[in-house]
Motif scaffolding. Structure first.
Motif, short mmCIF file in Angstrom:
data_model
loop_
_atom_site.label_atom_id
_atom_site.label_comp_id
_atom_site.label_asym_id
_atom_site.label_seq_id
_atom_site.Cartn_x
_atom_site.Cartn_y
_atom_site.Cartn_z
N TYR A 49 0.82 -1.21 0.00
CA TYR A 49 0.00 0.00 0.00
C TYR A 49 0.86 1.26 0.00
O TYR A 49 0.40 2.32 -0.47
CB TYR A 49 -0.94 -0.01 1.21
N ASP A 50 2.08 1.17 0.55
CA ASP A 50 2.96 2.34 0.58
C ASP A 50 3.14 2.92 -0.82
O ASP A 50 3.20 4.14 -0.99
CB ASP A 50 4.33 1.96 1.14
N THR A 51 3.26 2.06 -1.81
CA THR A 51 3.57 2.51 -3.16
C THR A 51 2.43 3.30 -3.79
O THR A 51 2.63 4.01 -4.78
CB THR A 51 3.92 1.31 -4.06
N LEU A 52 1.22 3.18 -3.24
CA LEU A 52 0.08 3.93 -3.76
C LEU A 52 0.14 5.39 -3.35
O LEU A 52 -0.55 6.23 -3.95
CB LEU A 52 -1.23 3.31 -3.27
N MET A 53 0.94 5.71 -2.33
CA MET A 53 1.01 7.07 -1.79
C MET A 53 2.47 7.45 -1.59
O MET A 53 2.95 7.51 -0.45
CB MET A 53 0.23 7.14 -0.46
N PRO A 54 3.21 7.73 -2.66
CA PRO A 54 4.64 8.01 -2.52
C PRO A 54 4.96 9.35 -1.88
O PRO A 54 6.05 9.52 -1.33
CB PRO A 54 5.14 7.97 -3.97
N ASN A 55 4.02 10.30 -1.92
CA ASN A 55 4.29 11.65 -1.42
C ASN A 55 3.31 12.03 -0.31
O ASN A 55 2.15 11.57 -0.31
CB ASN A 55 4.18 12.67 -2.56
N PRO A 56 3.74 12.87 0.65
CA PRO A 56 2.82 13.35 1.68
C PRO A 56 1.60 14.03 1.06
O PRO A 56 1.71 14.82 0.12
CB PRO A 56 3.67 14.36 2.47
N GLY A 57 0.42 13.70 1.57
CA GLY A 57 -0.83 14.24 1.04
C GLY A 57 -1.51 13.36 0.03
O GLY A 57 -2.70 13.57 -0.27
N ASP A 58 -0.79 12.37 -0.54
CA ASP A 58 -1.39 11.47 -1.52
C ASP A 58 -2.47 10.60 -0.86
O ASP A 58 -2.37 10.24 0.32
CB ASP A 58 -0.33 10.55 -2.13
N THR A 59 -3.51 10.27 -1.63
CA THR A 59 -4.60 9.43 -1.13
C THR A 59 -4.82 8.25 -2.08
O THR A 59 -4.44 8.30 -3.26
CB THR A 59 -5.92 10.21 -1.00
N ALA A 60 -5.43 7.21 -1.56
CA ALA A 60 -5.79 6.04 -2.36
C ALA A 60 -7.11 5.50 -1.83
O ALA A 60 -7.23 5.25 -0.62
CB ALA A 60 -4.70 4.97 -2.29
N MET A 61 -8.09 5.31 -2.70
CA MET A 61 -9.38 4.76 -2.31
C MET A 61 -9.44 3.29 -2.73
O MET A 61 -9.25 2.97 -3.90
CB MET A 61 -10.52 5.53 -2.96
N LEU A 62 -9.70 2.42 -1.77
CA LEU A 62 -9.85 1.00 -2.06
C LEU A 62 -11.32 0.67 -2.28
O LEU A 62 -12.19 1.22 -1.60
CB LEU A 62 -9.29 0.17 -0.89
#
Length: 245
Positions: A49-62
């Motif tokens: 899951y880390d790779t879905l949000m490489p930068n601070p502020g990034d989001t990912a919806m599952l």
């Protein structure tokens, strides 16, 4: 008159059935959200899951994941919330009851991760102001507060105890150092929750009281606040911090 009374009785029964269904579905939704948090934690490394949000502020919806056992489902919103100094993620999981949107509950958790493996929080228990630890029990890690710490009982702390003011009471159970007058700390992330009411109300009888306006649960005596076996232990772990909303 009899017809009117019969209609009123039918409506009353219908309202009670509807209210009972709402409570049941709400409880199912809560446990679905809890299952979602546990599943995400368990599969964090393998699914990267880390790779879905490489930068601070990034989001990912599952996407929604169904639980076939009772027809409930959950979905998660992941967000990287650190400032770039070290990966930290907010995990917000929404649970849905088995009857459409009859009941929904959400649980928020904040986790730290580094090098593909979870890192524990700095504190097992932390108070932004004062901290009172009553009775016995084990805190797996360090405890801290920006105000004072009062050890009312004989709690065991496997780490250190650090307070911005004084530390009073029985500190014999603290395995590490006991530090007073420490500088202010704001290292524990704050988890936003939606407006009241909170819930669902836990069980436990007269020894468990619940404040729906702020979500506080007070436990006294030998009460068990949750009805599911194994859902509560005497050890508080710093592995994750959870707010139930």
């Amino acid at each position: 008159l009899l017809a009117i009374m019969a209609i009123g009785s039918v409506r009353t029964v219908g309202d009670e059935v509807k209210a009972s269904t709402q409570m049941s579905e709400s409880a199912k939704a809560f446990y679905a959200a809890e299952a979602g948090v546990d599943l995400i934690m368990a599969t964090w490394d393998s699914l990267e899951y880390d790779t879905l949000m490489p930068n601070p502020g990034d989001t990912a919806m599952l996407d929604w994941t169904s639980l076939p056992e009772n027809g409930t489902a959950f979905r998660a919103l992941l967000q990287r919330v650190d400032d770039g100094s070290g990966p930290a993620f907010s995990v917000r999981v929404q649970g849905r009851g088995g009857v459409g949107a009859a009941g929904t509950r959400s649980i928020s958790a904040v986790v730290e991760s580094g090098g593909g493996a979870f890192l524990p929080f700095e504190w097992a228990l932390f108070g932004h102001k004062d901290l009172t630890i009553e009775n016995n029990g084990t805190l797996d890690g360090s405890v801290g507060a920006n105000g004072f710490i009062d050890f009312v009982g004989g709690a065991t702390v496997t780490g250190d105890a650090q307070a911005g003011d004084s530390i009073v009471g029985n500190t014999s159970g603290v395995a590490g150092s006991v530090t007073e007058n420490a500088p202010w700390s704001d290292s524990l992330p704050r988890i936003p929750c939606p407006p009241a009411p909170f819930g669902p109300v836990p069980g436990g009888g007269a020894n468990v009281s619940f404040n729906a306006s702020n979500g506080n649960i007070t436990i006294s005596g030998a009460a068990t606040p949750f009805s599911r076996p194994g859902s509560i232990t005497s050890t508080i772990s710093p592995r994750r911090v959870t707010a139930v909303c």
